[in-house]
Design a protein around this motif. Structure first.
Motif, mmCIF file in Angstrom:
data_model
loop_
_atom_site.group_PDB
_atom_site.id
_atom_site.type_symbol
_atom_site.label_atom_id
_atom_site.label_comp_id
_atom_site.label_asym_id
_atom_site.label_seq_id
_atom_site.Cartn_x
_atom_site.Cartn_y
_atom_site.Cartn_z
ATOM 1 N N TRP A 233 0.840 -1.205 0.000
ATOM 2 C CA TRP A 233 0.000 0.000 0.000
ATOM 3 C C TRP A 233 0.871 1.250 0.000
ATOM 4 N N ALA A 234 1.866 1.314 0.873
ATOM 5 C CA ALA A 234 2.720 2.501 0.973
ATOM 6 C C ALA A 234 3.483 2.748 -0.331
ATOM 7 N N ALA A 235 4.028 1.676 -0.931
ATOM 8 C CA ALA A 235 4.801 1.840 -2.163
ATOM 9 C C ALA A 235 3.914 2.306 -3.319
ATOM 10 N N SER A 236 2.736 1.703 -3.440
ATOM 11 C CA SER A 236 1.850 2.077 -4.543
ATOM 12 C C SER A 236 1.324 3.499 -4.378
ATOM 13 N N ARG A 237 1.031 3.896 -3.148
ATOM 14 C CA ARG A 237 0.528 5.260 -2.927
ATOM 15 C C ARG A 237 1.640 6.284 -3.103
ATOM 16 N N ALA A 238 2.874 5.889 -2.785
ATOM 17 C CA ALA A 238 3.994 6.791 -3.051
ATOM 18 C C ALA A 238 4.133 7.031 -4.550
ATOM 19 N N ALA A 239 3.956 5.969 -5.346
ATOM 20 C CA ALA A 239 4.013 6.125 -6.800
ATOM 21 C C ALA A 239 2.887 7.032 -7.298
ATOM 22 N N MET A 240 1.695 6.892 -6.719
ATOM 23 C CA MET A 240 0.579 7.764 -7.101
ATOM 24 C C MET A 240 0.878 9.214 -6.735
ATOM 25 N N LEU A 241 1.521 9.425 -5.585
ATOM 26 C CA LEU A 241 1.882 10.789 -5.179
ATOM 27 C C LEU A 241 2.912 11.397 -6.128
ATOM 28 N N VAL A 242 3.845 10.578 -6.593
ATOM 29 C CA VAL A 242 4.840 11.079 -7.558
ATOM 30 C C VAL A 242 4.142 11.525 -8.836
ATOM 31 N N LEU A 243 3.203 10.705 -9.323
ATOM 32 C CA LEU A 243 2.451 11.079 -10.517
ATOM 33 C C LEU A 243 1.653 12.361 -10.288
ATOM 34 N N LEU A 244 1.079 12.498 -9.094
ATOM 35 C CA LEU A 244 0.309 13.698 -8.788
ATOM 36 C C LEU A 244 1.213 14.919 -8.706
ATOM 37 N N TRP A 245 2.404 14.751 -8.146
ATOM 38 C CA TRP A 245 3.350 15.862 -8.025
ATOM 39 C C TRP A 245 3.758 16.349 -9.415
ATOM 40 N N ASP A 246 4.050 15.393 -10.312
ATOM 41 C CA ASP A 246 4.429 15.765 -11.678
ATOM 42 C C ASP A 246 3.205 16.244 -12.471
ATOM 43 N N PRO B 143 -2.635 24.559 8.293
ATOM 44 C CA PRO B 143 -1.194 24.826 8.120
ATOM 45 C C PRO B 143 -0.573 24.084 6.933
ATOM 46 N N LEU B 144 -1.174 22.968 6.506
ATOM 47 C CA LEU B 144 -0.634 22.218 5.372
ATOM 48 C C LEU B 144 -0.936 22.876 4.035
ATOM 49 N N GLY B 145 -1.893 23.779 4.014
ATOM 50 C CA GLY B 145 -2.389 24.289 2.753
ATOM 51 C C GLY B 145 -3.505 23.404 2.243
ATOM 52 N N TYR B 146 -4.459 23.984 1.498
ATOM 53 C CA TYR B 146 -5.654 23.231 1.121
ATOM 54 C C TYR B 146 -5.316 21.984 0.297
ATOM 55 N N TYR B 147 -4.446 22.132 -0.689
ATOM 56 C CA TYR B 147 -4.157 21.019 -1.600
ATOM 57 C C TYR B 147 -3.541 19.837 -0.864
ATOM 58 N N ARG B 148 -2.482 20.094 -0.086
ATOM 59 C CA ARG B 148 -1.823 19.006 0.631
ATOM 60 C C ARG B 148 -2.742 18.387 1.669
ATOM 61 N N ALA B 149 -3.550 19.213 2.326
ATOM 62 C CA ALA B 149 -4.480 18.685 3.327
ATOM 63 C C ALA B 149 -5.534 17.787 2.673
ATOM 64 N N PHE B 150 -6.020 18.191 1.497
ATOM 65 C CA PHE B 150 -7.011 17.372 0.799
ATOM 66 C C PHE B 150 -6.421 16.012 0.431
ATOM 67 N N VAL B 151 -5.234 16.018 -0.144
ATOM 68 C CA VAL B 151 -4.589 14.768 -0.536
ATOM 69 C C VAL B 151 -4.314 13.905 0.695
ATOM 70 N N GLY B 152 -3.878 14.533 1.785
ATOM 71 C CA GLY B 152 -3.616 13.780 3.011
ATOM 72 C C GLY B 152 -4.863 13.112 3.551
ATOM 73 N N LEU B 153 -6.004 13.818 3.548
ATOM 74 C CA LEU B 153 -7.246 13.220 4.027
ATOM 75 C C LEU B 153 -7.737 12.106 3.095
ATOM 76 N N THR B 154 -7.502 12.272 1.795
ATOM 77 C CA THR B 154 -7.861 11.221 0.848
ATOM 78 C C THR B 154 -7.044 9.955 1.113
ATOM 79 N N LEU B 155 -5.762 10.115 1.349
ATOM 80 C CA LEU B 155 -4.911 8.966 1.668
ATOM 81 C C LEU B 155 -5.349 8.308 2.974
ATOM 82 N N LEU B 156 -5.771 9.111 3.929
ATOM 83 C CA LEU B 156 -6.250 8.558 5.192
ATOM 84 C C LEU B 156 -7.501 7.712 4.970
ATOM 85 N N ALA B 157 -8.431 8.195 4.139
ATOM 86 C CA ALA B 157 -9.635 7.417 3.827
ATOM 87 C C ALA B 157 -9.271 6.141 3.072
ATOM 88 N N ASP B 158 -8.326 6.247 2.153
ATOM 89 C CA ASP B 158 -7.837 5.089 1.395
ATOM 90 C C ASP B 158 -7.258 4.036 2.346
#
Length: 379
Positions: free
Chosen positions: A4-17, A70-85
Motif C-alpha cells: 500500500w505505501a509503495a503504490s501510494r507513493a508512486a501515485m503521489l509522484v504522478l500527482l506531483w508531476d 497549516p498544510l495548505g488546502y491542496y496538501r491537506a485534501f490529498v492527506g485526508l484522501t490517503l487517510l480514507a484510502d
C-alpha cells in the motif's frame, strides 16, 4: 502495508508531476475545490455555480481540509484522501475471509487509475459505502445504515449499499438508521447554509457526457458523419447536436428499467447469505453507472471499492465481475488522462479506447445481474 505505501507513493509522484496525458488533474483540487471551500467557509453553497452538482453533504468533505490549514488546502485534501484510502484497506483486511483478496483488489486496483483518486473526493465517498457494507455483515445494521445515509448525503449512491440487506429486522433497522442519519445531517445543513438543494437544478440540466455509453454511441455516429460537436458544459465535455436529447431520454429510461430489475430481484430473492449485500450493492451501482448520462473516470473508484468488499467472501457470486473491473480501470486511465485529447477529438483511437472500456462495463453489469439472480432466487 508495504505494498500500500509503495503504490501510494508512486501515485503521489504522478500527482506531483501531474503531466500524464493531458495533465493537470490536480487543478480540480487547486482551483475548483478550493473555490468551493472559500464559498462554503463564508457560509453559503456555490448555488450559482453550474459545476456544483453534489448533495449538500459534499460540502463537509470540501470543508474538511480546513481542519489542517497549516498544510495548505491542496496538501491537506490529498492527506485526508490517503487517510480514507488507508482506512478502507485496513477495514477490508480485517474483514477478509478469502485469503486477503478483497484488500489486494483495493490496494492493487486503485493505482490502475493512476493519480486520479488522490485528486477527487470519491475515495472518501467510497469509504462510507465500504464501511457500511462491512458493518451490516458484522451484524450492526444500525451503524451500517447510518454510514450509508451519511454517504448518500455526500454523493447519493452509497445508499445502494443497503439494497441487498436481508429481509425483516435487518432491513428495517438499516434503512431506518439511514433515513435518520441523512435527515439529521440535512437538517443541520439546512440551518447552517442557504440553498443546500440547489444542486438538483444543475444536475437535471446535464446532457450526454462523452465518456458515457450514450456518448460513445454518438462518438461512433460522428465518425460515420453525424454532425454533432463536443462542448464543455456543466463541468464536463458533452456531445451536442441532433438526437442528443433522445439519447439522454433513453439513458433515463434504461435507469428506470435498471431500478425495475432491482425491485424484481428483491421480490424474487430467497437466499440471503453473508455475501449477498455486497454482491447486490455492486450490481446496483453497475446498473446505475452504465445507464447514466455521465460516466466519469472516478466512478471506477466506487466500483473497485464495492468489488473489493465482494472478494472478502469466498461465497461471493461476483468474483469474475470484480476481475473485469481491473482492465476497465486501466482503460479508463488510458482514456483519461493519457489519450483524452483523442477522446475529445472523436478520432478512431479515442473511440476505440472508449468502446473497449464501456464494453467491459456492460459485460460486468450483465454478468453481475445474471450471477446475482441465479445465486439468490433458486430454491
Amino acid at each position: 502495508m508495504a505494498v500500500w505505501a509503495a503504490s501510494r507513493a508512486a501515485m503521489l509522484v504522478l500527482l506531483w508531476d501531474d503531466s500524464l496525458g493531458i495533465g493537470g488533474l490536480g487543478r480540480e483540487v487547486h482551483v475548483l475545490y478550493r473555490h468551493w471551500y472559500e464559498q462554503l467557509a463564508a457560509g453559503s453553497y456555490p448555488a450559482g455555480d453550474v459545476t456544483w452538482q453534489y448533495p449538500p453533504g459534499a460540502g463537509l468533505v470540501i470543508l474538511a481540509p480546513g481542519l489542517l490549514a497549516p498544510l495548505g488546502y491542496y496538501r491537506a485534501f490529498v492527506g485526508l484522501t490517503l487517510l480514507a484510502d488507508a482506512a478502507v484497506a485496513y477495514a477490508l483486511a480485517r474483514a477478509d475471509r478469502n485469503g486477503g483478496r478483497g484488500a489486494w483488489l483495493w490496494v492493487g486496483g486503485l493505482p490502475l487509475l493512476a493519480h486520479l483518486p488522490l485528486a477527487r473526493y470519491d475515495v472518501v465517498v467510497t469509504a462510507f459505502a465500504v464501511l457500511a457494507l462491512l458493518a451490516v455483515r458484522a451484524r450492526r445494521p444500525g451503524l451500517g445504515g447510518a454510514l450509508a445515509g451519511v454517504g448518500a448525503l455526500v454523493k447519493v449512491w452509497p445508499v445502494l449499499a443497503l439494497i441487498g440487506t436481508d429481509r425483516g429486522p435487518v432491513t428495517r433497522r438499516a434503512w431506518a438508521s439511514a433515513a435518520a442519519a441523512a435527515a439529521g445531517l440535512l437538517g443541520v445543513l439546512l440551518l447552517v447554509f442557504p440553498n443546500p438543494l440547489e444542486f438538483l437544478r444543475h444536475q437535471g440540466d446535464r446532457g450526454v457526457q462523452i465518456e458515457s455509453l450514450g456518448g460513445t454511441a454518438l462518438s461512433l455516429a460522428r465518425l460515420a458523419g453525424w454532425p454533432g460537436a463536443v462542448t464543455y458544459r456543466y463541468g464536463a465535455f458533452e456531445l451536442t447536436g441532433p438526437y442528443v436529447s433522445s439519447v439522454a431520454r433513453l439513458a433515463l429510461l434504461l435507469t428506470v428499467a435498471g431500478f425495475g430489475w432491482l425491485l424484481a430481484w428483491r421480490l424474487r430473492a430467497r437466499r440471503w447469505g453473508p455475501a449477498v449485500p455486497a454482491d447486490a450493492a455492486l450490481t446496483a451501482v453497475l446498473l446505475f453507472t452504465v445507464t447514466s448520462r455521465v460516466i466519469s473516470p472516478q466512478y471506477l473508484i466506487w466500483l473497485l471499492g464495492l468489488a473489493a468488499v465482494c472478494l472478502t467472501r469466498r461465497d461471493t457470486a461476483l468474483r469474475p465481475v470484480a476481475l473485469l473491473l481491473l482492465p476497465a480501470a486501466a482503460l479508463s486511465t488510458l482514456a483519461y488522462p493519457v489519450l483524452y485529447e483523442n477522446v475529445l477529438a472523436v478520432d478512431p483511437l479515442g473511440c476505440a479506447v472508449m468502446v473497449a472500456r464501456n464494453a467491459l462495463l456492460i459485460a460486468a453489469t450483465l454478468l453481475a445481474c445474471r450471477r446475482l439472480w441465479r445465486s439468490t432466487t433458486g430454491p
